[in-house]
Write an enzyme that holds these catalytic residues in place. Structure first.
Site, PDB file in Angstrom:
ATOM      1  N   ASP A 181     -23.816  64.462  42.209  1.00 39.28           N
ATOM      2  CA  ASP A 181     -22.507  64.010  42.700  1.00 39.28           C
ATOM      3  C   ASP A 181     -21.678  65.232  43.092  1.00 39.28           C
ATOM      4  O   ASP A 181     -20.993  65.827  42.264  1.00 39.28           O
ATOM      5  CB  ASP A 181     -21.792  63.178  41.636  1.00 39.28           C
ATOM      6  N   ILE A 189     -11.192  67.542  38.219  1.00 36.86           N
ATOM      7  CA  ILE A 189     -11.439  66.711  37.034  1.00 36.86           C
ATOM      8  C   ILE A 189     -12.938  66.589  36.802  1.00 36.86           C
ATOM      9  O   ILE A 189     -13.746  66.772  37.716  1.00 36.86           O
ATOM     10  CB  ILE A 189     -10.806  65.307  37.175  1.00 36.86           C
ATOM     11  N   HIS A 231     -14.414  67.484  42.020  1.00 36.25           N
ATOM     12  CA  HIS A 231     -14.841  68.020  40.724  1.00 36.25           C
ATOM     13  C   HIS A 231     -15.105  69.525  40.752  1.00 36.25           C
ATOM     14  O   HIS A 231     -15.600  70.089  39.787  1.00 36.25           O
ATOM     15  CB  HIS A 231     -16.089  67.274  40.249  1.00 36.25           C
ATOM     16  N   GLY A 244     -16.328  61.075  36.054  1.00 39.93           N
ATOM     17  CA  GLY A 244     -16.284  59.978  35.088  1.00 39.93           C
ATOM     18  C   GLY A 244     -17.642  59.765  34.434  1.00 39.93           C
ATOM     19  O   GLY A 244     -17.734  59.539  33.223  1.00 39.93           O
TER      20      GLY A 244
END
Lengths: 283, 283
Positions: free
Chosen positions: B187, B207, B192, B210
Site C-alpha cells: 500500500d 499517518i 503514509h 489502518g
C-alpha cells in the site's frame, strides 16, 4: 587452499535485477527513515524522488558465498571479512539490472599458521549501457590457509586517522531487529538471525552483518557531511575490527579534509572499536 | 455513486504470488522481531520455521483502489475505511500464489448528506489447490454518497466489549519509520510517507496505515494470548476509530472469554481510541 584452482578461478557474471522496493528496503535495513519528516533522509526510502544509498553497490551482483565451494580448498569456517572498499563512478540507478563481474586480484600468504588474505574485485556494470557504475573490493582473511608457498604481498595501505579530535561525531542507533530487516537485502546467513547458530560459533546472540555496519558508515557520512546528497559520496573504505550487536548504538568519529574524509566507529556501551581506518571520498 | 454500475460491478480475479521474503517483510512492518531473541516471535521474521501472521490475508489478492474508478461515481476523496473482518480457514502459506476474488455484499444508504456504506468480501483462494484460505471483509464509509434511494441496511453487529477491567493490557510501540516499512507490503499511498501529502489532507504528518494498526491488533492477541502460535488466531474484526501516528505506542486492552476475545486499542499519549469493538476468535 588450492592456490592453483584459485589462480584459475572463473566467476560467472551475476545478473541482478532490482526494484525501487529493493532500494528502499536496503536503506531501511541501514536505518534510513529514522527521521521520516526530514525530506532529505526520506529520499532514500520513498519512491517519489528516490535515491540509492551509494553503499548499496556492495550488495549488487554478489556472487554468493563461493568460498564454501570445496574446490577452493579454503577452510571456510575460519574466514573473516577483513576490509571493504568502494568506488562509485556513477550514481546507482534506483531500479534496474546490473552485472556483477568478480575477479581475484591477489592472494597474500601470511605463512603457515598465520593465514592468507584473498583480495577480490567486483565491477558493477549497468546491463543496458555496459557502463561500469561502481567497483567493489574486499579482502578476506583466511585464518586456516597460510603457508601455501606464495608471496606475502602487501594489501592497500589503510587510511591513517588524524591525531586531532574528530570534526563530527555521529551516533546511529540500531534496532534489536536491525539485522532482520537488513538480511532481506540478500545475505540470509543465519548467524545474523538465529540465536542458536550465533551461540554455536561463539557469540552471545546474532550479530549485525559487517556490511550493514559498513552501510551505517555511509549513512553517517551522508548525514554529517553531505546533507544527504547521495551523489557526493563516491568512495567508502573500511577495515572491520569487531562485530556490532543489533540494538547497539554505533558512534562514528569523522574527520574532514576537503574531499577526503576519515572515520572510525565504536560501540561506546562496550568500548569496542568496530570499524577502523575508514575513508570516504567526496565528489 | 452510480448504484446500478456498482450493483453490476465485476471484479477481476487478482492473482498474487508472494515469497518468504514478502511474508517476513509484512511481519517486520507490524514490528514482529521487536524481541529477536524470542524464538516464538522470531518465527514470523526468519525463514527457518517461518509462519505467516494471520492478518497477512488482508493484503493478499487486493484489487487496488478501485473506488477511484470514475465509473463507480463515488466521491473517493471522502471515503473512510470503517470496519475490517477476517476469517482464516487454513493457515496462510509462507509463500505461494493466491487468488483474491472480491465481490460487493451490500450497499447501505444512510441518506442524503449522511453517506453510504459499502460492504465488500474477498476470498483468498490457494491457486494450486483451489481451497479458500481466508475471507476478508471490509466496510467503506462513503461520506459524499448518501441519498441514492437505497435501503438503510444494517451491517454486522459490532462486538460488545465487557464492562470489567481488561484481562490483558499489551502496549506495542511503533517506530517513526513504521509506515515506511509497512508500505513495502503493497500500500504505497503517499499519505503514509509524504509529509506534504499528509498536510494537504489535514494531518500534521503521515499517518500509519489502518491495516497496519489492524495487524498490530493481531500481533497483540498472538503475543498476549496465543503464545505466538499463529494457527490459533482464526478471526480478527475491528472498527477503525482514529489513525495512529508512526512512533506512537498503541495500547491494546484485551478481554478473554474462552475462544472469543474482545479488544480495543488506544494511543495513551493522546488519549485517543484508535480501534474499537475488536473481536478475535481462537481455534
Amino acid at each position: 587452499m588450492d592456490i592453483e584452482a584459485l589462480n584459475n578461478w572463473k566467476f560467472e557474471d551475476i545478473e541482478h535485477s532490482y526494484t525501487e522496493r529493493d532500494t528502499m528496503l536496503y536503506a531501511l535495513g541501514l536505518g534510513f527513515g529514522e527521521d521520516p519528516n526530514d525530506p532529505k533522509e526520506l529520499a532514500y526510502v520513498y519512491e517519489d524522488g528516490l535515491v540509492a544509498a551509494p553503499s548499496m553497490a556492495v550488495i549488487l551482483g554478489y556472487p554468493g558465498f563461493w568460498l564454501k565451494d570445496p574446490k577452493t580448498g579454503i577452510d571456510w569456517k575460519k574466514v573473516l571479512h577483513g576490509e571493504q572498499w568502494l568506488e562509485v563512478f556513477k550514481p546507482l540507478p534506483v531500479a534496474g539490472t546490473v552485472i556483477g563481474r568478480t575477479s581475484i586480484d591477489q592472494i597474500s600468504d601470511k605463512g603457515e599458521g598465520k593465514g592468507a588474505v584473498l583480495y577480490l574485485s567486483r565491477d558493477i556494470i549497468d546491463a543496458a549501457s555496459g557502463e561500469t557504475l561502481a567497483r567493489v573490493k574486499m579482502s578476506t582473511f583466511c585464518r586456516g590457509d597460510g603457508g601455501f608457498g606464495g608471496e606475502n604481498l602487501p594489501g592497500p595501505v589503510p587510511a591513517v586517522l588524524p591525531e586531532r579530535a574528530p570534526d563530527h561525531v555521529c551516533d546511529l542507533t540500531t534496532l534489536p531487529r536491525q539485522a532482520l530487516i537488513y538480511r532481506l537485502s540478500g545475505d540470509y546467513n543465519p548467524l545474523h538471525a538465529d540465536p542458536e547458530v550465533a551461540r554455536s560459533v561463539g557469540f552471545d546472540r546474532p550479530i549485525l552483518h559487517g556490511l550493514a555496519t559498513y552501510g551505517l558508515a555511509g549513512r553517517a557520512v551522508l548525514k554529517s557531511i553531505c546533507d544527504y546528497d547521495s551523489s557526493r559520496l563516491v568512495g567508502l573504505d573500511v577495515r572491520f575490527s569487531a562485530p556490532v550487536y543489533p540494538g547497539e548504538t554505533v558512534r562514528f568519529e569523522i574527520w574532514e579534509d576537503n574531499k577526503d574524509v576519515r572515520f572510525r566507529a565504536t560501540v561506546p556501551e562496550r568500548d569496542v572499536l568496530v570499524l577502523n581506518n575508514g575513508a570516504a571520498r567526496l565528489a
